[in-house]
Design a protein around this motif. Structure first.
Motif, PDB file in Angstrom:
ATOM      1  N   ILE A 155       7.908   5.292  -2.180  1.00  0.00           N
ATOM      2  CA  ILE A 155       8.216   4.087  -2.974  1.00  0.00           C
ATOM      3  C   ILE A 155       9.434   3.375  -2.410  1.00  0.00           C
ATOM      4  N   SER A 156      10.502   4.114  -2.156  1.00  0.00           N
ATOM      5  CA  SER A 156      11.710   3.472  -1.630  1.00  0.00           C
ATOM      6  C   SER A 156      11.493   2.946  -0.211  1.00  0.00           C
ATOM      7  N   GLY A 157      10.696   3.646   0.586  1.00  0.00           N
ATOM      8  CA  GLY A 157      10.387   3.153   1.937  1.00  0.00           C
ATOM      9  C   GLY A 157       9.570   1.873   1.892  1.00  0.00           C
ATOM     10  N   GLY A 158       8.603   1.783   0.968  1.00  0.00           N
ATOM     11  CA  GLY A 158       7.800   0.560   0.840  1.00  0.00           C
ATOM     12  C   GLY A 158       8.634  -0.624   0.372  1.00  0.00           C
ATOM     13  N   ILE A 159       9.545  -0.364  -0.562  1.00  0.00           N
ATOM     14  CA  ILE A 159      10.423  -1.451  -1.024  1.00  0.00           C
ATOM     15  C   ILE A 159      11.337  -1.895   0.118  1.00  0.00           C
TER      16      ILE A 159
ATOM     17  N   GLY B  18       2.919   5.889  -2.988  1.00  0.00           N
ATOM     18  CA  GLY B  18       4.093   6.611  -3.512  1.00  0.00           C
ATOM     19  C   GLY B  18       4.037   6.766  -5.025  1.00  0.00           C
ATOM     20  N   VAL B  19       3.595   5.733  -5.729  1.00  0.00           N
ATOM     21  CA  VAL B  19       3.461   5.832  -7.185  1.00  0.00           C
ATOM     22  C   VAL B  19       2.382   6.850  -7.551  1.00  0.00           C
ATOM     23  N   LEU B  20       1.272   6.834  -6.828  1.00  0.00           N
ATOM     24  CA  LEU B  20       0.211   7.818  -7.095  1.00  0.00           C
ATOM     25  C   LEU B  20       0.699   9.238  -6.846  1.00  0.00           C
ATOM     26  N   PHE B  21       1.436   9.469  -5.772  1.00  0.00           N
ATOM     27  CA  PHE B  21       1.975  10.801  -5.499  1.00  0.00           C
ATOM     28  C   PHE B  21       2.960  11.239  -6.580  1.00  0.00           C
ATOM     29  N   ALA B  22       3.769  10.296  -7.073  1.00  0.00           N
ATOM     30  CA  ALA B  22       4.773  10.644  -8.073  1.00  0.00           C
ATOM     31  C   ALA B  22       4.137  10.908  -9.438  1.00  0.00           C
ATOM     32  N   LEU B  23       3.098  10.160  -9.796  1.00  0.00           N
ATOM     33  CA  LEU B  23       2.500  10.292 -11.127  1.00  0.00           C
ATOM     34  C   LEU B  23       1.371  11.321 -11.177  1.00  0.00           C
ATOM     35  N   VAL B  24       0.604  11.443 -10.115  1.00  0.00           N
ATOM     36  CA  VAL B  24      -0.534  12.379 -10.089  1.00  0.00           C
ATOM     37  C   VAL B  24      -0.312  13.338  -8.923  1.00  0.00           C
TER      38      VAL B  24
ATOM     39  N   ALA C 294       0.830  -1.209   0.000  1.00  0.00           N
ATOM     40  CA  ALA C 294       0.000   0.000   0.000  1.00  0.00           C
ATOM     41  C   ALA C 294       0.865   1.259   0.000  1.00  0.00           C
ATOM     42  N   VAL C 295       1.973   1.254   0.749  1.00  0.00           N
ATOM     43  CA  VAL C 295       2.875   2.411   0.769  1.00  0.00           C
ATOM     44  C   VAL C 295       3.489   2.627  -0.616  1.00  0.00           C
ATOM     45  N   ILE C 296       3.841   1.556  -1.304  1.00  0.00           N
ATOM     46  CA  ILE C 296       4.396   1.679  -2.657  1.00  0.00           C
ATOM     47  C   ILE C 296       3.351   2.246  -3.613  1.00  0.00           C
TER      48      ILE C 296
END
Length: 157
Positions: free
Chosen positions: A132-136, A107-113, A102-104
């Motif tokens: 994203i890096s924290g979720g990974i 993070g993708v949603l924040f980066a793209l939108v 869910a954190v990843i």
């Protein structure tokens, strides 16, 4: 090549050195010569053109009665094939694994939108990359490690 031994600093006659190397190789009996390189013994002795092999004309080849495309498998060969066993079921994910995924996704949603969070793009892009890096990292730290036995020599496959 005696020029080089006599005077190491002087100019070397390269053509003479090369001729000396070639002469040494020609004197060597172990040096193989191609049959075309051998010269005839006399000027009048030339290879006879009548002894040269004549070119072979193509002949017609009769088709075979059966070929590789005519082969059909027998019933015994059709029945002999490998059927792999059913794979084991996937383990149910833990709550912490679902949280890392869910954190990843966030993070993708924040980066793209960037307008999704209502913040400016200068804030949401770095925030998305950090999420994203924290979720990974969270998922990698939560990987299951098999328990080591006392007979283990340390090698893992």
């Amino acid at each position: 090549m005696s020029t080089r031994r006599d005077n190491a600093d002087g100019p070397e006659d390269i053509d003479a050195a090369f001729a000396e190397i070639v002469a040494d190789l020609e004197r060597d009996e172990n040096f193989a010569r191609w049959p075309e390189d051998r010269e005839p013994a006399g000027e009048d002795e030339r290879p006879d053109t009548a002894t040269e092999p004549k070119p072979v004309e193509p002949t017609s080849i009769e088709p075979a009665d059966s070929g590789p495309r005519d082969w059909t498998p027998t019933t015994a060969e059709e029945d002999e094939h490998y059927v792999p066993p059913e794979p084991p079921p996937l383990p149910t994910p833990r709550v912490t694994t679902l949280a890392g995924i869910a954190v990843i996704v966030v993070g993708v949603l924040f980066a793209l939108v960037p307008g999704l969070a209502g913040l400016s793009g200068t804030v949401t892009l770095p925030l998305g990359l950090v999420l994203i890096s924290g979720g990974i990292g969270w998922l990698l730290l939560r990987l299951r490690q098999p328990p080591r036995s006392s007979d283990d020599d340390g090698a893992q496959v």
